[in-house]
Write a protein that holds these residues in place. Structure first.
Motif, PDB file in Angstrom:
ATOM      1  N   CYS A 109       0.806  -1.217   0.000  1.00 62.63           N
ATOM      2  CA  CYS A 109       0.000   0.000   0.000  1.00 62.63           C
ATOM      3  C   CYS A 109       0.840   1.269   0.000  1.00 62.63           C
ATOM      4  O   CYS A 109       1.966   1.279   0.502  1.00 62.63           O
ATOM      5  N   GLN A 110       0.258   2.316  -0.524  1.00 65.41           N
ATOM      6  CA  GLN A 110       0.782   3.662  -0.350  1.00 65.41           C
ATOM      7  C   GLN A 110       0.110   4.236   0.888  1.00 65.41           C
ATOM      8  O   GLN A 110      -1.108   4.115   1.061  1.00 65.41           O
ATOM      9  N   VAL A 111       0.893   4.865   1.760  1.00 61.81           N
ATOM     10  CA  VAL A 111       0.363   5.391   3.015  1.00 61.81           C
ATOM     11  C   VAL A 111       0.606   6.892   3.094  1.00 61.81           C
ATOM     12  O   VAL A 111       1.738   7.363   2.932  1.00 61.81           O
ATOM     13  N   LEU A 112      -0.462   7.626   3.359  1.00 57.44           N
ATOM     14  CA  LEU A 112      -0.365   9.052   3.640  1.00 57.44           C
ATOM     15  C   LEU A 112      -0.573   9.216   5.137  1.00 57.44           C
ATOM     16  O   LEU A 112      -1.646   8.912   5.658  1.00 57.44           O
ATOM     17  N   ALA A 113       0.472   9.667   5.831  1.00 63.33           N
ATOM     18  CA  ALA A 113       0.463   9.723   7.294  1.00 63.33           C
ATOM     19  C   ALA A 113       0.464  11.174   7.772  1.00 63.33           C
ATOM     20  O   ALA A 113       1.122  12.028   7.173  1.00 63.33           O
ATOM     21  N   PHE A 114      -0.243  11.408   8.885  1.00 60.14           N
ATOM     22  CA  PHE A 114      -0.404  12.768   9.381  1.00 60.14           C
ATOM     23  C   PHE A 114      -0.317  12.800  10.906  1.00 60.14           C
ATOM     24  O   PHE A 114      -0.868  11.934  11.592  1.00 60.14           O
ATOM     25  N   ASP A 115       0.378  13.817  11.419  1.00 62.11           N
ATOM     26  CA  ASP A 115       0.451  14.022  12.866  1.00 62.11           C
ATOM     27  C   ASP A 115       1.070  15.400  13.118  1.00 62.11           C
ATOM     28  O   ASP A 115       2.191  15.650  12.697  1.00 62.11           O
ATOM     29  N   PRO A 116       0.350  16.295  13.818  1.00 59.22           N
ATOM     30  CA  PRO A 116       0.889  17.632  14.052  1.00 59.22           C
ATOM     31  C   PRO A 116       1.765  17.735  15.297  1.00 59.22           C
ATOM     32  O   PRO A 116       2.389  18.767  15.532  1.00 59.22           O
ATOM     33  N   SER A 117       1.811  16.664  16.089  1.00 55.58           N
ATOM     34  CA  SER A 117       2.448  16.751  17.409  1.00 55.58           C
ATOM     35  C   SER A 117       3.918  16.368  17.426  1.00 55.58           C
ATOM     36  O   SER A 117       4.579  16.525  18.449  1.00 55.58           O
ATOM     37  N   MET A 118       4.441  15.844  16.314  1.00 53.14           N
ATOM     38  CA  MET A 118       5.780  15.272  16.328  1.00 53.14           C
ATOM     39  C   MET A 118       6.890  16.293  16.075  1.00 53.14           C
ATOM     40  O   MET A 118       8.072  15.976  16.230  1.00 53.14           O
ATOM     41  N   ALA A 119       6.519  17.497  15.671  1.00 56.39           N
ATOM     42  CA  ALA A 119       7.501  18.572  15.431  1.00 56.39           C
ATOM     43  C   ALA A 119       8.576  18.167  14.432  1.00 56.39           C
ATOM     44  O   ALA A 119       9.763  18.461  14.606  1.00 56.39           O
ATOM     45  N   VAL A 120       8.161  17.476  13.377  1.00 54.44           N
ATOM     46  CA  VAL A 120       9.075  17.134  12.281  1.00 54.44           C
ATOM     47  C   VAL A 120       8.422  17.586  10.976  1.00 54.44           C
ATOM     48  O   VAL A 120       7.193  17.595  10.854  1.00 54.44           O
ATOM     49  N   PRO A 121       9.219  17.987   9.990  1.00 57.39           N
ATOM     50  CA  PRO A 121       8.648  18.482   8.730  1.00 57.39           C
ATOM     51  C   PRO A 121       8.115  17.356   7.856  1.00 57.39           C
ATOM     52  O   PRO A 121       8.339  16.167   8.129  1.00 57.39           O
ATOM     53  N   ALA A 122       7.435  17.747   6.821  1.00 52.47           N
ATOM     54  CA  ALA A 122       6.947  16.769   5.848  1.00 52.47           C
ATOM     55  C   ALA A 122       8.132  16.026   5.237  1.00 52.47           C
ATOM     56  O   ALA A 122       9.166  16.626   4.933  1.00 52.47           O
ATOM     57  N   HIS A 123       7.966  14.704   5.072  1.00 51.23           N
ATOM     58  CA  HIS A 123       9.065  13.918   4.528  1.00 51.23           C
ATOM     59  C   HIS A 123       8.563  12.535   4.116  1.00 51.23           C
ATOM     60  O   HIS A 123       7.467  12.115   4.507  1.00 51.23           O
ATOM     61  N   HIS A 124       9.379  11.862   3.332  1.00 51.52           N
ATOM     62  CA  HIS A 124       9.116  10.458   3.016  1.00 51.52           C
ATOM     63  C   HIS A 124       9.744   9.612   4.119  1.00 51.52           C
ATOM     64  O   HIS A 124      10.969   9.545   4.239  1.00 51.52           O
ATOM     65  N   HIS A 125       8.890   8.964   4.918  1.00 53.15           N
ATOM     66  CA  HIS A 125       9.419   8.047   5.935  1.00 53.15           C
ATOM     67  C   HIS A 125      10.092   6.857   5.260  1.00 53.15           C
ATOM     68  O   HIS A 125      11.097   6.335   5.744  1.00 53.15           O
ATOM     69  N   SER A 126       9.518   6.454   4.153  1.00 49.77           N
ATOM     70  CA  SER A 126      10.091   5.393   3.310  1.00 49.77           C
ATOM     71  C   SER A 126       9.533   5.591   1.909  1.00 49.77           C
ATOM     72  O   SER A 126       8.848   6.585   1.639  1.00 49.77           O
ATOM     73  N   LEU A 127       9.789   4.662   1.045  1.00 47.55           N
ATOM     74  CA  LEU A 127       9.426   4.847  -0.364  1.00 47.55           C
ATOM     75  C   LEU A 127       7.939   5.131  -0.548  1.00 47.55           C
ATOM     76  O   LEU A 127       7.554   6.005  -1.327  1.00 47.55           O
ATOM     77  N   ASN A 128       7.081   4.416   0.170  1.00 46.39           N
ATOM     78  CA  ASN A 128       5.637   4.536  -0.035  1.00 46.39           C
ATOM     79  C   ASN A 128       4.884   5.072   1.178  1.00 46.39           C
ATOM     80  O   ASN A 128       3.665   4.909   1.281  1.00 46.39           O
ATOM     81  N   ILE A 129       5.609   5.680   2.099  1.00 44.70           N
ATOM     82  CA  ILE A 129       4.970   6.308   3.264  1.00 44.70           C
ATOM     83  C   ILE A 129       5.369   7.775   3.280  1.00 44.70           C
ATOM     84  O   ILE A 129       6.538   8.111   3.463  1.00 44.70           O
ATOM     85  N   PHE A 130       4.394   8.651   3.054  1.00 47.69           N
ATOM     86  CA  PHE A 130       4.664  10.090   3.046  1.00 47.69           C
ATOM     87  C   PHE A 130       4.008  10.734   4.250  1.00 47.69           C
ATOM     88  O   PHE A 130       2.816  10.530   4.512  1.00 47.69           O
ATOM     89  N   PHE A 131       4.777  11.539   4.991  1.00 49.59           N
ATOM     90  CA  PHE A 131       4.306  12.149   6.231  1.00 49.59           C
ATOM     91  C   PHE A 131       4.131  13.653   6.068  1.00 49.59           C
ATOM     92  O   PHE A 131       4.961  14.329   5.456  1.00 49.59           O
TER      93      PHE A 131
END
Length: 270
Positions: free
Chosen positions: A114-136
């Motif tokens: 699967c492709q995963v679109l992940a969201f969380d405002p509390s982690m204080a990290v910028p948008a990034h690719h956690h891995s090839l198919n996981i975008f945060f």
């Protein structure tokens, strides 16, 4: 009849009226104990259930049938793999709200294909690719688009309908919608239903935090809104740890965090 929790004072009036309308047209059969019993023994519609994500933690309090010190799986979600309901092996799409640096569910979803679109405002990290198919993205799920201040941080919040429009996913099948947003589910999920955002969602897994009377009312509202919109609960589980438990008069602990999986019967009948 079900007593509906009106959500926060800032909640969109139309959504609150929609919730009241939905529940007024559907008399509750019996009392809330019957609802709890139904959730404790979900309908056996999905014959193929799988556990995605989570890690074992030590039970830090005495729970019925679980002695102190025994490990329990926490942070896991049940996924229905039944034909037509389960995510496709290739090309599946998952929206995941609430990460808190625990990527076990998302990584299992990626391994599945699967492709995963992940969201969380509390982690204080910028948008990034956690891995090839996981975008945060550092965005929180809510019933409004805007900014709030929480924990001395400014959090960007958005509605699910806004994200679907931005990503051109308004007509796209969402294989799994995962939500763990620490109580905000009671406002975000009704907003999704009101806007018709769940029509193309095969299944939704979410954690509830039933530590107050108001949050219990919020859950009952979510339950009725989902079941009145073609969703059926197929799995439920408690998440036992001190952050999700309170001491009762007997000196033992009662769990108030639960995770549920509902499937869209629109896909189950195909």
């Amino acid at each position: 009849m079900l007593c509906v929790y009106g959500l926060s004072k800032k909640h969109n009036t139309e959504i609150t009226e929609y919730i009241n309308l939905e529940n007024s047209e559907n008399e509750m059969e019996g009392d809330r104990t019957e609802i709890i019993d139904e959730l404790n023994y979900p309908l056996e519609i999905c014959k193929e259930l799988d556990t995605w994500g989570g890690s074992y933690i030590w039970a830090d309090f005495i729970e019925e049938n679980i002695p102190r010190g025994q490990s329990r799986l926490h942070g896991n979600y049940t996924v229905c793999l039944e034909k037509n309901i389960g995510p496709l092996k290739k090309g599946c799409l998952i929206y995941s709200f609430g990460i808190n640096f625990d990527w076990t569910f998302e990584e299992r979803a990626e391994d599945y294909g699967c492709q995963v679109l992940a969201f969380d405002p509390s982690m204080a990290v910028p948008a990034h690719h956690h891995s090839l198919n996981i975008f945060f993205r550092p965005i929180g799920l809510s019933y409004f688009d805007g900014v709030i201040k929480k924990n001395n941080q400014l959090w960007n919040m958005t509605r699910f309908t806004t994200l679907l429009e931005e990503n051109n996913h308004t007509e796209r099948i969402i294989d799994i919608l995962k939500i763990d947003i620490e109580g905000s589910e009671y406002e975000a999920i009704p907003d999704m239903i009101y806007n018709g955002n769940l029509k193309n969602v095969r299944q939704i897994s979410f954690e509830t935090h039933n530590n107050t009377i108001l949050s219990l009312e919020g859950y009952y509202s979510i339950y009725w809104l989902l079941t009145n919109n073609n969703f059926v609960c197929v799995a439920s589980e408690d998440w036992p740890h001190l952050g999700c438990a309170r001491k009762n008069e007997e000196g033992t602990y009662e769990i108030y965090c639960y995770v549920f999986t509902f499937i869209n019967m629109k896909y189950a009948v195909k």
